[in-house]
Design a protein around this motif. Structure first.
Motif, PDB file in Angstrom:
ATOM      1  N   GLN A  20       0.738  -1.221  -0.077  1.00  0.00           N
ATOM      2  CA  GLN A  20       0.068  -0.091  -0.148  1.00  0.00           C
ATOM      3  C   GLN A  20       0.901   1.283   0.083  1.00  0.00           C
ATOM      4  N   MET A  21       2.118   1.358   0.232  1.00  0.00           N
ATOM      5  CA  MET A  21       2.998   2.495   0.171  1.00  0.00           C
ATOM      6  C   MET A  21       3.263   2.896  -1.138  1.00  0.00           C
ATOM      7  N   PRO A  22       3.116   4.271  -1.308  1.00  0.00           N
ATOM      8  CA  PRO A  22       3.383   4.538  -2.697  1.00  0.00           C
ATOM      9  C   PRO A  22       4.990   4.630  -2.975  1.00  0.00           C
ATOM     10  N   ASN A  23       5.060   4.427  -4.162  1.00  0.00           N
ATOM     11  CA  ASN A  23       6.387   4.313  -4.751  1.00  0.00           C
ATOM     12  C   ASN A  23       6.974   5.729  -5.408  1.00  0.00           C
ATOM     13  N   ILE A  24       7.600   6.583  -4.203  1.00  0.00           N
ATOM     14  CA  ILE A  24       8.095   8.013  -4.534  1.00  0.00           C
ATOM     15  C   ILE A  24       9.477   7.958  -4.803  1.00  0.00           C
ATOM     16  N   ASN A  25       9.895   8.537  -5.722  1.00  0.00           N
ATOM     17  CA  ASN A  25      11.105   8.810  -6.311  1.00  0.00           C
ATOM     18  C   ASN A  25      11.395  10.253  -5.927  1.00  0.00           C
ATOM     19  N   LEU A  26      12.099  10.666  -4.684  1.00  0.00           N
ATOM     20  CA  LEU A  26      12.423  11.830  -4.295  1.00  0.00           C
ATOM     21  C   LEU A  26      13.702  12.473  -5.060  1.00  0.00           C
ATOM     22  N   VAL A  27      14.516  11.783  -5.681  1.00  0.00           N
ATOM     23  CA  VAL A  27      15.358  12.440  -6.414  1.00  0.00           C
ATOM     24  C   VAL A  27      15.317  12.279  -8.040  1.00  0.00           C
TER      25      VAL A  27
END
Length: 100
Positions: A20-27
């Motif tokens: 359920q955790m989103p796949n976030i690319n912070l960089v």
């Protein structure tokens, strides 16, 4: 035995929670624009501004019920007077009188 059951429950519940955790690319990889892309963006901006200047200004009333009304809405002729207490003979702005 209880510890083993608690560990088993935690292990079995972790994959659905992880899913359920989103796949976030912070960089994100930064891509710089080439000179051709910059020129194309400038042309697009100029065309956009030119097209906005061609839109005529709205003239006339925006009142959809204007043709239905027979007369224009009237403005309030008299401002609302401050209300006094019922049964009070005091004038607005005067101090109330006390009986002894």
């Amino acid at each position: 035995m209880r510890v083993l059951c608690a560990v088993a429950v935690a292990v079995l519940l972790s994959p659905p929670a992880y899913a359920q955790m989103p796949n976030i690319n912070l960089v994100p990889e930064l891509k710089s624009k080439t000179q051709e892309e910059k020129d194309q963006d400038a042309v697009n901006q100029r065309a956009y501004k030119d097209s906005l200047s061609k839109i005529p200004d709205a003239k006339g009333s925006s009142d959809p019920w204007g043709v239905v009304r027979s007369d224009p809405p009237k403005a309030a002729a008299h401002p609302a007077k401050p209300k006094t207490k019922t049964g009070s003979s005091a004038q607005p702005g005067s101090a109330p009188q006390r009986s002894q």
